[in-house]
Every structure is written in C-alpha cells, then in structure tokens.
Design a protein around this motif. Structure first.
Motif, PDB file in Angstrom:
ATOM      1  N   ILE A 120       0.855  -1.203   0.000  1.00 60.42           N
ATOM      2  CA  ILE A 120       0.000   0.000   0.000  1.00 60.42           C
ATOM      3  C   ILE A 120       0.887   1.247   0.000  1.00 60.42           C
ATOM      4  CG2 ILE A 120      -1.645   1.343   1.387  1.00 60.42           C
ATOM      5  CD1 ILE A 120      -2.805  -1.396   2.330  1.00 60.42           C
ATOM      6  N   CYS A 128       1.276   4.006  -2.900  1.00 55.55           N
ATOM      7  CA  CYS A 128       0.985   5.395  -2.547  1.00 55.55           C
ATOM      8  C   CYS A 128       2.168   6.321  -2.860  1.00 55.55           C
ATOM      9  CB  CYS A 128       0.634   5.458  -1.059  1.00 55.55           C
ATOM     10  SG  CYS A 128       0.097   7.068  -0.525  1.00 55.55           S
ATOM     11  N   GLU A 138      -9.702  18.267  -5.413  1.00 46.50           N
ATOM     12  CA  GLU A 138      -9.803  17.230  -4.369  1.00 46.50           C
ATOM     13  C   GLU A 138      -9.300  15.882  -4.881  1.00 46.50           C
ATOM     14  OE1 GLU A 138     -13.673  19.147  -2.015  1.00 46.50           O
ATOM     15  OE2 GLU A 138     -13.959  17.710  -3.640  1.00 46.50           O
ATOM     16  N   LEU A 179      -6.160  13.683  -3.184  1.00 44.13           N
ATOM     17  CA  LEU A 179      -6.478  12.384  -2.575  1.00 44.13           C
ATOM     18  C   LEU A 179      -5.244  11.501  -2.298  1.00 44.13           C
ATOM     19  CD1 LEU A 179      -9.121  11.207  -1.592  1.00 44.13           C
ATOM     20  CD2 LEU A 179      -9.444  10.151  -3.827  1.00 44.13           C
ATOM     21  N   PRO A 180      -4.369  11.254  -3.270  1.00 42.71           N
ATOM     22  CA  PRO A 180      -3.205  10.391  -2.972  1.00 42.71           C
ATOM     23  C   PRO A 180      -2.300  10.985  -1.888  1.00 42.71           C
ATOM     24  CG  PRO A 180      -3.380  10.823  -5.335  1.00 42.71           C
ATOM     25  CD  PRO A 180      -4.360  11.718  -4.661  1.00 42.71           C
ATOM     26  N   GLU A 238      -3.361  12.760   0.641  1.00 44.53           N
ATOM     27  CA  GLU A 238      -4.020  12.474   1.930  1.00 44.53           C
ATOM     28  C   GLU A 238      -3.664  11.058   2.385  1.00 44.53           C
ATOM     29  OE1 GLU A 238      -8.396  12.668   2.023  1.00 44.53           O
ATOM     30  OE2 GLU A 238      -8.217  11.076   3.511  1.00 44.53           O
ATOM     31  N   PHE A 239      -3.734  10.109   1.464  1.00 41.04           N
ATOM     32  CA  PHE A 239      -3.384   8.725   1.806  1.00 41.04           C
ATOM     33  C   PHE A 239      -1.911   8.620   2.203  1.00 41.04           C
ATOM     34  CE2 PHE A 239      -6.857   7.515  -1.438  1.00 41.04           C
ATOM     35  CZ  PHE A 239      -7.846   7.634  -0.467  1.00 41.04           C
ATOM     36  N   ARG A 254      -0.810  19.725   0.715  1.00 42.91           N
ATOM     37  CA  ARG A 254      -1.429  19.011  -0.418  1.00 42.91           C
ATOM     38  C   ARG A 254      -2.296  19.949  -1.264  1.00 42.91           C
ATOM     39  NH1 ARG A 254      -4.310  15.651   3.972  1.00 42.91           N
ATOM     40  NH2 ARG A 254      -6.489  16.263   3.864  1.00 42.91           N
ATOM     41  N   ARG A 275      -2.882  13.935 -10.698  1.00 37.16           N
ATOM     42  CA  ARG A 275      -3.064  13.037  -9.543  1.00 37.16           C
ATOM     43  C   ARG A 275      -1.936  12.006  -9.481  1.00 37.16           C
ATOM     44  NH1 ARG A 275      -8.336   9.273  -9.375  1.00 37.16           N
ATOM     45  NH2 ARG A 275      -7.144   8.225 -11.016  1.00 37.16           N
TER      46      ARG A 275
END
Lengths: 452, 223
Positions: B78, B82, B102, B106-107, B109-110, B118, B155
């Motif tokens: 994971i 990421c 957004e 997202l990536p 945030e992960f 971000r 992204r």
C-alpha cells in the motif's frame, strides 16, 4: 477533505436513494423505538401489578364464596398452623355476617333497584306483594339489601371483603386488631344514611355498638359495610372461633406458589385456597402478550433496519467497485476505505435515527394504547352483579380495577429511550456496514483493472 | 530505475493454464519514457498490474528504486503504491463527487501529507497540466475528456512517484488531444525526473517514446 468528510459527502451522492433509505430506515427505527417504549411501559405495569397484588393467598371454607354457597367455617386453630408456614408474613382472619331490620336499627344505604329485587325474589329472600292503590294495583316487596358486617383482625384492609376497595379513614381511628370492645368502623354511605359520626352508637345483635371511625372504600357496596373486631363478631353471632375467610400475606411473590401448596396441604379439603398471583397471572396475561408482541416487533424492526442498511451498503459498494479499486491503486488502505463507507452508513443511519426518533416520540403512546385497548377488548373481564341500583358501579376487588388501570398505561419517551434509539441506530449502521466492509476488503485493484 | 527479471503470471481457466505474462525481463532507467505496445489480450494490462503492485507475479522479481516489490507484504505494498507509483488510466477513473482539486489531493491524503501542503501542491500540479482555477473547482462530470486526463496525470504526479504507469492514456481522446496529453506526459517525465511506462496500441505515439517494447503472447521484445 478526509475519510469522515468524504463519507458524509458520499451519503448525499444520490439524493433520491438517500431519501429512500432514510425514510425506510427511519420508519424501522421509529417502529423499534415505539415497540421499546411499549415494552417498557407494559413491563413496568406488570411489575407494579405483581408488586401490589401478587403476594396474597385467599382461604375460604370449602364451598363458600362471600355469602354464596355453603360449608363449615374454618377455625382459628386451623389457621394458627397456617401462620407458621415458611414465608407467611401475616394472616388476616375475617368473619362476615349480614344485618337486617331484625338484627339492627341501622338503615341500609343501598337501594334495592330492579336487579336487587330480581335476585332477592329468585333466591327466596323476598316476597312479592300486590296491593290496590289509588292508581291501580301496585307491586311491592319486603326485601331490603342487607348491611354486611365484617369481623376482622386488620380493620384498615377491606380488600378481602365482598365489596373490596381501598380503605381510607375519613374520621376517627381504627380499632386495635385484637380488640374485644363493641366498637365499629362504619362505611361513609351507611354513616350518612344513619347520621352516624365518631362517638355515635347503633344497635346490632341487641348490643350497643360505638362508632370509632368512618371510612371510605371507594365503592357503594363497601361503604355500606360495618367493620368490627373479629372476636366481637364471633361472640355477637354466636360463632366462637369461626372464620369465614382469611387472607395470607406472603413475604415475596416468588414464594406464593410454595405457600399456596403448603396451605392447601395444611387445611386439606376443609378450605378452598386460591392465590392472587393466579388471578393476577390471568389478569395480566393480555399485558404479557403485548409485551411479547412488542419484543418480537422490536427485534423484527431492528433486524429489518440492519438488513435495509446492510443491503443498501452492499449495493453501494458493488456499484463503486471500480472507484474502490482506484482508491486502492492510488494508495488507500482497506481501513481508510472501510472507514469512509462506515461513515457513510453512520450518516445515513444518523439521519434515519433523527426521523425515527421523531416518529417514535409521536407514535409510541398511541401504539401502546392501541395494543392495550385491543388486548382489553379481547379479554374484557366479566361484569359483577352486586348492588341494586340502575347506575353502573365499578367493584374494586383485589383485581377488579386492574383492567381500568391497564388503559391508563402511558408510554413516555425519555432521554434514555432516545439514547437507546441512537445507540440502536449505530449498532444497525455498524452491523449493516460489516458485510460491505468484507466486500471492500475482498476487492483487489487488479481485478478492477481487468474489468475495465 | 525499473528492473523486471523473468516475471511470469499464470491463471487457471478451467483445465487450461493461461500464461498472461511469460518470462518477461527488461530495465528502464530513471527519467526515461518507455512504451509497451501490443494487441488486445497480449498481456499489457496484466504487466501493468504487476508493475503497479496491484497483482503479484507467479514468479520473477520487479525492482523499483532498489526495492523488490514482489517480496513486500500488504502494508508495504500500500505504501509502495501510494509513494512510488502513479497511475494514469484510459477511463481517467476520477472520483465523481470530488472536484478536480480534491481528486489530486487524494493520494497525498493517503500518503499523510498535511492539508495545507497538499492543497498547494495540487494547485501547482493542476496549473502545470493546464487547468484554470475555475476548472480546478469542477467535478469530473463538468470537465472534458482531455481535462479529466490532465487531472488524472496531476493526480499520478501528486506524491512525487518514481514510476508512472499509464494504461492507454490517449485511448479515449481525439488525435489532437491525445497528442497534447502525450506531450504533457513526456514533458513531465523530464521535469519531474519520473520514469514513465505507457501501455498503448497506438504505434504513432509509441514511436515517440525513448524506448518501445513489443508485447506479444506474454513475451516482450524491444524495438
């Protein structure tokens, strides 16, 4: 934007679906709450009924009930053995008799009425007389309702008397349980009819009796009674040692069956022994049925709610398989994705809980009353036929007023119930999203790539 | 540096064993732009899944920046996906109820990046791929295919990946937009020093990459 925010926003992705889920789940939660409230209200009523009437055993000579039937009187020595039985707290002994115009100067406060006349004539107590008056033939009877005399060892308790009711002293004071004085407590109706006050006297069995108190039992029949010391009534009626009924109080409702069995064994065929628990059991049976129905409905409604959210979440997860695969491909862990979907489930359930609690608050009391009234309609008690007036009277015997109190059950939705509602909603949400979480964990990003 | 050594991926289909990837070995140095061409069913997507740690090979090793990803456990995989991999999909695969901004955040945030950082990086990347402030605030449904693919590229770049894997990135775009997207990827490979591996069946695009591999029946050959 984080897991929680995304979860909440996802709950509103499809407004039509969200509204549908919230309405259906809200109805389910509302029904669950109503059933929980009904279950609690009925449970409290059953507990109070059991607490108030469930610990007495009634003993009467075999074949005798009130002034009907026949049989031999019990004796104090027979009941002395009963008092020694384990768990027996007290034994209230009574001897009942009737006063008429030959044995007292008191005038009855009861009107004979057509019903009393009918019973008197058919039981041989009265003669019909036809005389020619100014307006033609007139039918009369020589019967007047008698006055009941209760000799008792517990003057402040009229529950075991034919009229029953709840004793309330209006003036004066009760006599001592072991008194041998010629004193009496007089029912309020009888006192009014005969202008009796505390200190007044009247004649019974050719003896002057002094009024020491006036009481109200809450019904016309009992308020026409005279309560006197047991030993005095035994002496005046020339029935030394005779007992026509006894009420045994047991220390706990849990021991009532054992005490009943022991009393039956002690008195053998000389007495009819019944206990109030048996009567209460029959009387509260409808309530227990309601309690069972409400419990099953509660479980059913909660299960339905869980299934609704479970299916909704499974449907949503299946619909977003590709999106879940993408989230995994760009670095989201199973935990974060599950957290997002659980937040979505909790949001949907939370909104449903607000709607459901609102519905529950509005519907709980009417539903409870509807259940109780339907139950009472199916199990209405038989009506008594005591007294002789044309007006309806409610006889409050040991159990007589219970059905009326059943209809007074009031279901209250308190804060604790609302808290239970929210807690149940959360349980539903978590249970409902559990399977969805399992599916999420099983989705492999590579499988999603292959289906594209 | 991407090093692939004799990887195989087999599937069982009834009684038959399918060799989707059959002993492939190759190397792509850091910052290089490579392409893999092949017909439908030649194993391109399977190879991409293996390189992106979305699937595990039956045998062989895949080393990215010194780490053999075939030996990583689930948590590390994971983290690898990421931090070291960026995906660009043919169908863009943006989250429909998130704005372009957004989606790019997202990536990150992960990956545990703070919200402020971000936000700034997502804006910078979206500006780099040519989106206006107004377009950044739009959801994917309100963007054209080309704009959505630009968001998808932004992204993919969000967490400074070592390797970007692009699966038919121009497959759903018209020729002119496809060329723009391809040029953008090429430019970013240089500016971000990221290795980019594009899977495509468009030979005209494949011919413009630094290296081109041909995949046929699970076997790879360099052109």
């Amino acid at each position: 934007m984080n897991v929680v925010t995304r979860g909440i926003r996802n709950a509103f992705r499809n407004v039509v679906r969200t509204v549908s889920i919230v309405v259906i789940l809200g109805l389910s939660i509302g029904l669950s709450l109503s059933m929980l409230v009904a279950h609690q209200a009925v449970g409290q009523k059953i507990a109070s009924v059991q607490k108030s009437i469930g610990n007495t055993v009634n003993v009467s000579p075999a074949g005798l009930r009130g002034f009907d039937g026949g049989g031999n009187a019990l004796t104090a020595s027979q009941l002395a053995g009963v008092a020694k039985i384990d768990h027996v707290s007290s034994v209230n002994k009574m001897l009942m008799d009737r006063l008429d115009s030959d044995t007292t100067n008191l005038k009855t406060a009861l009107e004979i009425g057509n019903l009393g006349k009918h019973f008197a004539e058919h039981s041989g107590f009265a003669e019909r007389r036809v005389s020619l008056g100014a307006d033609g033939p007139q039918e009369t009877t020589n019967f007047t309702p008698p006055i009941t005399v209760v000799g008792t060892t517990t003057p402040a308790d009229v529950s075991g008397t034919p009229g029953g009711g709840t004793f309330s002293l209006q003036s004066g004071k009760a006599f001592d349980s072991a008194s041998s004085e010629n004193v009496a407590l007089v029912g309020s109706a009888l006192a009014t009819k005969n202008n009796l006050k505390v200190g007044s006297t009247f004649t019974a069995y050719n003896t002057t009796i002094t009024v020491v108190g006036i009481f109200d039992a809450g019904n016309s029949f009992s308020n026409n009674q005279v309560i006197m010391p047991l030993t005095v009534v035994q002496k005046l009626t020339s029935q030394p040692d005779a007992i026509s009924s006894a009420t045994i109080t047991v220390d706990s409702v849990n021991n009532i069956d054992a005490v009943t069995a022991a009393v039956k064994k002690a008195l053998g065929s000389a007495a009819d022994v019944t206990n109030s628990a048996e009567q209460a059991k029959q009387t509260i049976q409808p309530l227990q049925n309601i309690q069972a129905i409400s419990l099953y409905s509660l479980v059913g409604a909660v299960a339905a709610g869980a299934v609704i959210i479970l299916l909704a979440m499974v449907m949503i997860v299946r619909e977003r398989r590709r999106e879940i695969g993408v989230l995994k491909a760009i670095g989201a862990s199973n935990g974060k994705i599950v957290g997002q979907f659980m937040t979505e489930a909790i949001t949907l359930t939370g909104m449903s809980a607000v709607l459901g609690i609102g519905l529950g608050v509005l519907a709980a009391n009417p539903i409870t009353k509807l259940l109780v009234s339907n139950s009472n309609g199916q199990n209405a008690p038989g009506t008594g036929h005591m007294g002789g007036t044309t007006a309806v009277r409610v006889i409050d015997g040991p159990l007589g007023g219970l059905h009326h109190s059943f209809s007074n059950i009031h279901a209250v939705v308190g804060w604790s119930i609302i808290a239970y509602g929210f807690a149940a909603a959360m349980v539903i949400a978590l249970a409902g999203s559990a399977l969805a979480s399992f599916f999420i964990a099983k989705i492999r990003p590579a499988e999603v790539m292959r289906t594209e | 540096m991407l090093q692939v050594a004799d990887i195989k991926r087999t599937f069982q289909s009834g009684d038959t064993t399918v060799h989707a990837v059959d002993g492939i070995s190759f190397e792509v140095p850091s910052g290089q732009f490579a392409s893999i061409v092949g017909k439908s069913g030649s194993g391109k997507s399977t190879l991409l899944s293996l390189l992106g740690a979305l699937d595990k090979p039956s045998s062989g090793t895949i080393t990215v920046d010194g780490d053999d990803i075939t030996k990583l456990h689930d948590r590390a995989l994971i983290k690898y996906r990421c931090g070291k991999i960026g995906f660009v999909f043919q169908n863009y695969n943006l989250v429909p109820n998130l704005t372009a901004l957004e989606n790019v955040m997202l990536p990150m945030e992960f990956g545990g990046t703070s919200k402020k950082v971000r936000m700034e990086r997502a804006k910078l990347l979206l500006e780099q791929v040519g989106l206006t402030a107004d377009q950044m605030a739009r959801k994917p449904g309100k963007l054209s295919g080309g704009q959505q693919q630009r968001v998808s590229i932004a992204r993919a770049l969000a967490n400074h990946p070592k390797l970007i894997l692009a699966d038919e990135p121009t497959g759903n775009l018209d020729t002119q937009t496809g060329k723009l997207i391809f040029d953008l990827l090429h430019e970013l490979a240089r500016s971000e020093k990221t290795t980019i591996l594009v899977v495509t069946h468009d030979l005209s695009i494949a011919g413009k990459t630094d290296r081109t591999f041909q995949l046929q029946d699970g076997m790879l050959a360099e052109h």
